[in-house]
Write a protein that holds these residues in place. Sequence first.
Motif, short mmCIF file in Angstrom:
data_model
loop_
_atom_site.label_atom_id
_atom_site.label_comp_id
_atom_site.label_asym_id
_atom_site.label_seq_id
_atom_site.Cartn_x
_atom_site.Cartn_y
_atom_site.Cartn_z
N PRO A 184 0.84 -1.26 0.10
CA PRO A 184 0.04 0.03 -0.16
C PRO A 184 0.84 1.43 -0.07
N THR A 185 0.25 2.35 -0.17
CA THR A 185 0.89 3.66 -0.14
C THR A 185 1.70 3.83 1.06
N GLY A 186 2.94 4.25 0.91
CA GLY A 186 3.83 4.30 2.01
C GLY A 186 4.79 3.33 2.38
N GLY A 187 4.33 2.03 1.82
CA GLY A 187 5.11 0.77 1.99
C GLY A 187 6.39 0.67 1.62
N ASN A 188 7.36 0.22 2.30
CA ASN A 188 8.68 0.17 1.60
C ASN A 188 9.56 -1.11 2.35
N ILE A 189 10.73 -1.46 1.82
CA ILE A 189 11.52 -2.32 2.40
C ILE A 189 12.11 -1.85 3.86
N ARG A 190 12.10 -3.02 4.80
CA ARG A 190 12.82 -2.25 6.10
C ARG A 190 13.24 -3.55 6.61
N GLY A 191 14.71 -3.50 6.81
CA GLY A 191 15.50 -4.73 7.36
C GLY A 191 15.90 -5.97 6.43
N LEU A 192 16.22 -7.05 6.92
CA LEU A 192 16.39 -8.04 6.09
C LEU A 192 15.49 -8.68 5.11
N SER A 193 15.70 -9.01 3.96
CA SER A 193 14.79 -9.53 2.98
C SER A 193 15.36 -10.55 2.00
N GLY A 194 15.38 -11.81 2.24
CA GLY A 194 16.09 -12.66 1.30
C GLY A 194 15.38 -14.11 1.41
N GLY A 195 15.98 -14.85 0.63
CA GLY A 195 15.45 -16.41 0.61
C GLY A 195 16.48 -17.31 0.28
N LEU A 196 16.41 -18.47 0.63
CA LEU A 196 17.06 -19.67 0.20
C LEU A 196 16.02 -20.72 -0.51
N GLN A 197 16.64 -21.59 -1.39
CA GLN A 197 15.89 -22.53 -2.19
C GLN A 197 16.63 -23.66 -2.43
N LEU A 198 16.10 -24.88 -2.42
CA LEU A 198 16.95 -26.19 -3.08
C LEU A 198 15.89 -27.21 -3.53
N GLY A 199 16.22 -28.07 -4.29
CA GLY A 199 15.56 -29.15 -4.82
C GLY A 199 15.97 -29.85 -6.06
N PHE A 200 15.29 -30.83 -6.52
CA PHE A 200 15.57 -31.70 -7.55
C PHE A 200 14.73 -31.63 -8.80
N LEU A 201 15.36 -31.77 -9.95
CA LEU A 201 14.62 -31.55 -11.32
C LEU A 201 15.04 -32.73 -12.04
N ARG A 202 13.88 -33.29 -12.62
CA ARG A 202 14.20 -34.52 -13.69
C ARG A 202 14.27 -33.94 -15.05
N ASP A 203 15.53 -34.08 -15.57
CA ASP A 203 15.80 -33.20 -16.86
C ASP A 203 15.59 -34.25 -17.97
N MET A 204 14.60 -34.03 -19.01
CA MET A 204 14.21 -34.68 -19.78
C MET A 204 14.48 -34.22 -21.19
N PRO A 205 15.52 -34.39 -21.94
CA PRO A 205 15.70 -33.73 -23.22
C PRO A 205 14.76 -34.14 -24.39
N ILE A 206 14.11 -33.13 -25.03
CA ILE A 206 13.10 -33.50 -26.21
C ILE A 206 13.77 -33.51 -27.42
N ASN A 207 15.11 -33.43 -27.82
CA ASN A 207 15.57 -33.32 -29.34
C ASN A 207 16.65 -34.27 -29.23
N LYS A 208 17.29 -34.69 -30.42
CA LYS A 208 18.49 -35.58 -30.70
C LYS A 208 19.74 -35.07 -29.94
#
Length: 234
Positions: A53-77
């Motif tokens: 809303p009007t007047g809103g802003n960042i204040r203090g620490l703002s960050g993140g962490l992420q991790l995971g697994f992805l199954r890679d599936m090629p679609i061309n030769k």
Amino acid sequence: MPKALKIFFTLLLILVSIPTLAQDTIASANVDTEYREDQFYIGVTYNLPLGLPTGGNIRGLSGGLQLGFLRDMPINKRRNLAIAIGAGLALDQFGQNLFIGETENDETIFRILDGTVQFTRNRFNMAVIEAPIEFRWRTSTASTYKFWRVYTGFRVGYAYWYKSTFKQPGNTVNQTKISEFDPIRLSATISMGYNTFNFFASYSINPFFKDAVTVNGNNVDFKTLKVGLLFYIL
């Protein structure tokens, strides 16, 4: 959650060091013509609150962490185009001046903290289980680990934990039940780079809160743009 953050930071340092120990290429005798790429990911982001809303802003620490697994599936030769589907976990923190409390009737209060309110902390934290889907383009071959990549996609997530914390001398307010909060998290993503280091960005498709308004009647269309570094591991 602080303990979990320490664990993830430790994992990040370990995984980032792995590519520096690996060979740039593999021996021709061991070339795998059915190779897949970038199965695991881990990253750090700086979270920019949007739609406050009007007047809103960042204040203090703002960050993140992420991790995971992805199954890679090629679609061309050539195997430089692929679709990837997986699962992951994201821990995010947003430091800003949007206060979230409640009345005696358990109705949520949203209020922008102006200069008249003194406080030491005002954060919104959440942990999200995610299902990322990516369309992948890269310059990889079966004999090298270094290549350019551009991966675009989206993530569907569920916030199984969230908490709003406000602190000032002699007063602490914690909110873990916010009726307006939408646990279904949708975001568009892109990552691009060469070899180990990759730029990453994620934009919230839906706001964190449904039909939320401040005490002054302003809409709370709280979203986020996350930017940072993402590391892919085979």
